[in-house]
Design a protein around this motif. Structure first.
Motif, short mmCIF file in Angstrom:
data_model
loop_
_atom_site.label_atom_id
_atom_site.label_comp_id
_atom_site.label_asym_id
_atom_site.label_seq_id
_atom_site.Cartn_x
_atom_site.Cartn_y
_atom_site.Cartn_z
N MET A 78 0.85 -1.20 0.00
CA MET A 78 0.00 0.00 0.00
C MET A 78 0.88 1.25 0.00
O MET A 78 1.92 1.27 0.65
CB MET A 78 -0.91 0.02 1.23
N LEU A 79 0.44 2.27 -0.74
CA LEU A 79 1.14 3.56 -0.79
C LEU A 79 0.25 4.65 -0.23
O LEU A 79 -0.95 4.64 -0.48
CB LEU A 79 1.44 3.94 -2.24
N THR A 80 0.85 5.59 0.46
CA THR A 80 0.07 6.74 0.89
C THR A 80 0.94 7.97 1.07
O THR A 80 2.10 7.86 1.46
CB THR A 80 -0.69 6.47 2.21
N GLY A 81 0.36 9.09 0.73
CA GLY A 81 1.00 10.38 1.00
C GLY A 81 0.54 10.93 2.34
O GLY A 81 1.01 11.96 2.80
N GLU A 98 2.87 -4.94 3.01
CA GLU A 98 3.81 -3.87 3.31
C GLU A 98 3.13 -2.53 3.05
O GLU A 98 2.06 -2.46 2.47
CB GLU A 98 5.04 -4.06 2.42
N TYR A 99 3.79 -1.46 3.47
CA TYR A 99 3.24 -0.11 3.47
C TYR A 99 4.36 0.85 3.13
O TYR A 99 5.42 0.77 3.74
CB TYR A 99 2.73 0.12 4.90
N CYS A 100 4.19 1.72 2.15
CA CYS A 100 5.21 2.71 1.77
C CYS A 100 4.61 4.11 1.83
O CYS A 100 3.45 4.30 1.46
CB CYS A 100 5.70 2.49 0.35
N VAL A 101 5.41 5.06 2.24
CA VAL A 101 4.97 6.44 2.33
C VAL A 101 5.52 7.21 1.13
O VAL A 101 6.67 7.06 0.74
CB VAL A 101 5.46 7.08 3.65
#
Length: 119
Positions: A78-81, A98-101
């Motif tokens: 997942m991606l998030t700003g 997983e998680y990315c900023v």
């Protein structure tokens, strides 16, 4: 290498991810519309999906749920700003690996993709 589905409502962001991942030898399909990405997943077997949390019509978590119904074994980043503990927990609860900023760090993305695909 892996077949990766990328869904981001910002087309340029998806293209950037595609360039980074194709340099690593992956086959990448980029989408900016949720329905197109879900329809693609029904017709094709993707190893990994990289989903933005903030989309146009659905949330990334809703797309994650749909993809897991289609292909329970698909791995997801997942991606998030707009990182919050709540969105991270919700994503992981629904099966994200997983998680990315955003903005995306190229090395971090490459490392996380490699780690998730090795799971």
């Amino acid at each position: 290498m892996a077949h990766i589905l990328v869904l981001d409502d910002v087309v340029d962001a998806g293209i950037l991810l595609k360039r980074i991942l194709e340099r690593k030898g992956h086959q990448v399909s980029v989408f900016s519309e949720e329905e197109e990405a879900i329809a693609f997943a029904r017709r094709n077997n993707a190893d990994l999906a990289i989903l933005d949390i903030k989309l146009k019509k659905m949330t990334g978590v809703e797309v994650l749920e749909e993809l897991k119904k289609i292909s329970p074994d698909i791995r997801v980043i997942m991606l998030t700003g707009y990182p919050t503990l709540e969105t991270a927990r919700e994503s992981l609860k629904h099966g994200a690996n997983e998680y990315c900023v955003k903005p995306i760090d190229k090395e971090e993305l490459e490392m996380k993709v490699e780690d998730v695909l090795a799971q």
